[in-house]
Design a protein around this motif. Structure first.
Motif, PDB file in Angstrom:
ATOM      1  N   SER A   1      10.278  -4.748 -11.762  1.00 48.26           N
ATOM      2  CA  SER A   1       9.509  -5.357 -10.644  1.00 48.26           C
ATOM      3  C   SER A   1       8.626  -6.338 -11.357  1.00 48.26           C
ATOM      4  CB  SER A   1       8.409  -3.805 -10.532  1.00 48.26           C
ATOM      5  OG  SER A   1       7.484  -4.164  -9.259  1.00 48.26           O
TER       6      SER A   1
ATOM      7  N   LEU B   1       5.318  -3.682  -6.563  1.00 48.25           N
ATOM      8  CA  LEU B   1       5.325  -2.222  -7.603  1.00 48.25           C
ATOM      9  C   LEU B   1       4.932  -1.094  -6.426  1.00 48.25           C
ATOM     10  CD1 LEU B   1       2.548  -3.179 -10.260  1.00 48.25           C
ATOM     11  CD2 LEU B   1       4.860  -2.098 -10.446  1.00 48.25           C
ATOM     12  N   ARG B   2       4.966  -1.235  -5.209  1.00 46.88           N
ATOM     13  CA  ARG B   2       4.584  -0.187  -4.307  1.00 46.88           C
ATOM     14  C   ARG B   2       6.198   0.370  -4.037  1.00 46.88           C
ATOM     15  NH1 ARG B   2       2.846  -2.896  -0.282  1.00 46.88           N
ATOM     16  NH2 ARG B   2       0.727  -2.738  -1.008  1.00 46.88           N
TER      17      ARG B   2
ATOM     18  N   ALA C   1       7.085   2.010  -7.186  1.00 45.12           N
ATOM     19  CA  ALA C   1       6.812   3.367  -7.141  1.00 45.12           C
ATOM     20  C   ALA C   1       7.691   4.583  -6.136  1.00 45.12           C
ATOM     21  CB  ALA C   1       5.416   3.456  -6.982  1.00 45.12           C
ATOM     22  N   TYR C   2       8.032   3.782  -5.144  1.00 46.66           N
ATOM     23  CA  TYR C   2       8.919   4.641  -4.021  1.00 46.66           C
ATOM     24  C   TYR C   2      10.098   4.950  -4.710  1.00 46.66           C
ATOM     25  CZ  TYR C   2      10.667   5.866   0.451  1.00 46.66           C
ATOM     26  OH  TYR C   2      11.271   6.726   1.334  1.00 46.66           O
TER      27      TYR C   2
ATOM     28  N   VAL D   1      10.824   5.251  -8.146  1.00 43.94           N
ATOM     29  CA  VAL D   1      10.837   6.296  -9.022  1.00 43.94           C
ATOM     30  C   VAL D   1      10.746   7.717  -8.504  1.00 43.94           C
ATOM     31  CG1 VAL D   1       9.020   7.128 -10.788  1.00 43.94           C
ATOM     32  CG2 VAL D   1       9.471   4.556 -10.626  1.00 43.94           C
ATOM     33  N   GLU D   2      10.031   7.723  -7.377  1.00 44.48           N
ATOM     34  CA  GLU D   2       9.781   9.157  -6.912  1.00 44.48           C
ATOM     35  C   GLU D   2      11.180   9.384  -6.223  1.00 44.48           C
ATOM     36  OE1 GLU D   2       6.918   8.423  -3.823  1.00 44.48           O
ATOM     37  OE2 GLU D   2       5.391   8.279  -5.378  1.00 44.48           O
TER      38      GLU D   2
ATOM     39  N   ARG E   1      -2.735   0.883 -10.702  1.00 43.57           N
ATOM     40  CA  ARG E   1      -2.597   1.761  -9.594  1.00 43.57           C
ATOM     41  C   ARG E   1      -1.055   2.335  -9.606  1.00 43.57           C
ATOM     42  NH1 ARG E   1      -5.445  -2.243  -6.577  1.00 43.57           N
ATOM     43  NH2 ARG E   1      -3.280  -3.381  -6.092  1.00 43.57           N
ATOM     44  N   PHE E   2      -0.151   1.579 -10.340  1.00 46.74           N
ATOM     45  CA  PHE E   2       1.069   2.330 -10.317  1.00 46.74           C
ATOM     46  C   PHE E   2       1.112   3.362 -11.437  1.00 46.74           C
ATOM     47  CE2 PHE E   2       4.898   2.719 -12.530  1.00 46.74           C
ATOM     48  CZ  PHE E   2       6.223   2.874 -11.821  1.00 46.74           C
ATOM     49  N   THR E   3       0.333   2.878 -12.474  1.00 47.69           N
ATOM     50  CA  THR E   3       0.218   3.849 -13.752  1.00 47.69           C
ATOM     51  C   THR E   3      -0.583   5.150 -13.239  1.00 47.69           C
ATOM     52  OG1 THR E   3       0.384   2.002 -15.225  1.00 47.69           O
ATOM     53  CG2 THR E   3      -0.672   3.924 -15.960  1.00 47.69           C
TER      54      THR E   3
ATOM     55  N   LEU F   1      -0.472   6.756 -10.678  1.00 48.98           N
ATOM     56  CA  LEU F   1       0.449   7.517  -9.872  1.00 48.98           C
ATOM     57  C   LEU F   1       1.750   7.970 -10.932  1.00 48.98           C
ATOM     58  CD1 LEU F   1       1.229   5.324  -6.429  1.00 48.98           C
ATOM     59  CD2 LEU F   1      -0.437   7.299  -6.810  1.00 48.98           C
ATOM     60  N   HIS F   2       2.169   7.325 -11.710  1.00 46.01           N
ATOM     61  CA  HIS F   2       3.197   7.591 -12.532  1.00 46.01           C
ATOM     62  C   HIS F   2       2.784   7.291 -14.102  1.00 46.01           C
ATOM     63  CE1 HIS F   2       5.785   8.210  -8.960  1.00 46.01           C
ATOM     64  NE2 HIS F   2       5.308   7.010  -8.683  1.00 46.01           N
TER      65      HIS F   2
END
Length: 454
Positions: free
Chosen positions: A268, A275-276, A279-280, A282-283, A413-415, A417-418
């Protein structure tokens, strides 16, 4: 206060992705670089390949990037569907090699046809207009063929590490979804209906299907055109013995991606949209039980003067531009290099003209300032130029610090969340990567994981 913030930032920092440990582990057999388009997947895959080979691994890099930057950066005139040895990359005597190839979607499909049918039937399929359209650009074909090629490379066992650059697409999820969609289509009800006349033998069977097939083919002829429908039916009849294998091979490769020894790297950039999507992804990888190694964050900016904040830099620039900078010694506003002047004396005048002479003026100026007036004017102009340049540099620094702060907020923000995802931050380079030296520089940044100037 600043020390407390620094400690807090370190506590909140994500775990660091140890790229060299990942590359050196002999159990790592496949690395898949995935993510949104335009974030540097191709460059990351190539840099990983170069670094792994020079650390002793026998590597093949599979790219699907149509821009062909990978071939240029590796000094190869062109890449094709056959792995080619990259000159200039060696393992320093420890057996490392680097090969690279670019997926030829149509050629890979042709190889499947040739490998799973007799020569006569293969020729009929390859010449079929519907097959030519399907193999050249049907939705999901590129992703499916990337999976096929990955399975072929792994089955050959000629390399102990395969690095995959996933296809550029509107959604990073296409790489996981498209092979299944194409396999379902080729093994699905529509194809089976078209295969029915060929599978039902004898007049009785054909008579039984005659009414229903006539109605269906009449409707399809209106929608697709009679010529296209005939091409599809001819293609289906020729491919009859192969259809069951598409989904089977796609499923087998999907399981390979889930197996130990495969590592996904989500690539990314420190931008909200990228990054959005990261994150998607990664999920989604977690939901599919795919082994995630970490996040590679490309093009991260840094500064060697981070103690000077954007606000202070802007304030200093404004002071310089307005000429109101405070003298550091006297604490008074004014010119920085001003000196005290001697009391003025009455100017001498020419007795005949009753005017002040040039010589007297120069003499008085030199007594007052201790400097030649021409030199003083030159120095003042030079100081003004220095102030303008300094103010410009301060403003550039302020802009860089604002970019750094924005990237940090986006990453945080990413961190949040994950927090479990390890991160390697790759410092932005001043120019594009176009050779092996550039790829080595990226590899070094991947390994150190520290932005420039940090």
């Amino acid at each position: 206060m600043s020390e407390a913030l620094t400690v807090e930032a370190k506590m909140d920092a994500p775990p660091r992705l140890d790229v060299d440990r990942l590359l050196d582990d002999p159990r790592t057999r496949i690395i898949v670089c995935c993510g949104a388009g335009g974030v540097g997947k191709t460059t990351t895959a190539a840099a990983l390949g170069v670094r792994a080979a020079e650390r002793g691994r026998k590597v093949v890099v599979l790219t699907i990037d149509p821009a062909r930057r990978l071939a240029q950066s590796m000094g190869i005139d062109s890449l094709d569907n056959t792995p080619r040895r990259v000159d200039g990359v060696s393992g320093n005597g420890n057996g490392g090699e680097l090969h690279a190839m670019m997926l030829d979607m149509k050629r890979t499909f042709d190889e499947i046809v040739e490998g799973h049918s007799d020569p006569e039937r293969a020729q009929a399929i390859l010449a079929n207009p519907f097959y030519q359209s399907l193999s050249a650009g049907f939705a999901g074909t590129q992703e499916y063929m990337a999976m096929e090629k990955l399975g072929q490379l792994r089955a050959r066992d000629d390399w102990d590490l395969i690095v995959v650059d996933t296809p550029p697409s509107r959604s990073a999820l296409d790489f996981l979804d498209a092979p299944g969609r194409l396999g379902s289509f080729l093994d699905g009800k529509f194809i089976r209906v078209l295969m029915a006349p060929a599978k039902v033998g004898g007049r009785a069977g054909m008579k039984f299907l005659n009414v229903g097939m006539s109605m269906m083919t009449g409707t399809l002829s209106k929608l697709m055109g009679a010529s296209l429908l005939k091409d599809v039916q001819t293609f289906v009849a020729a491919m009859d013995t192969m259809f069951g294998g598409f989904r089977t091979r796609a499923d087998a490769t999907f399981r390979l991606l889930q197996a130990p020894g495969t590592a996904f790297l989500v690539v990314s950039a420190p931008e909200p949209d990228a990054l959005r999507e990261a994150a998607y992804f990664v999920e989604r990888l977690a939901a599919e039980r795919m082994p995630l190694a970490g996040l590679v964050l490309n093009r991260v900016h840094g500064s060697g003067a981070e103690r000077l904040s954007a606000e202070r830099a802007l304030a200093a620039a404004e002071n310089l531009e307005e000429g109101g900078i405070v003298d550091q010694e006297s604490g008074k506003a004014g010119l920085r290099d001003s000196t005290e002047t001697a009391p003025e004396t009455a100017p001498e005048t020419d007795p005949e003209t009753d005017t002040e002479t040039d010589t007297d003026t120069d003499t008085r100026t030199e007594r007052a300032t201790g400097a030649d007036p021409v030199e003083a004017a030159t120095d003042a102009g030079a100081d003004a130029d220095v102030d303008v340049i300094t103010a410009g540099l301060l403003r550039l620094h302020a802009e860089r610090m604002q970019v750094i702060a924005r990237e940090q907020r986006t990453r945080d923000r990413f961190t949040s969340l994950h927090p479990e995802v390890a991160v390697a931050q790759v410092a932005a380079l001043p120019g594009d990567v176009h050779d092996l030296a550039g790829l080595r520089a990226i590899g070094e940044r991947l390994a150190t994981g520290v932005p420039a100037g940090a």
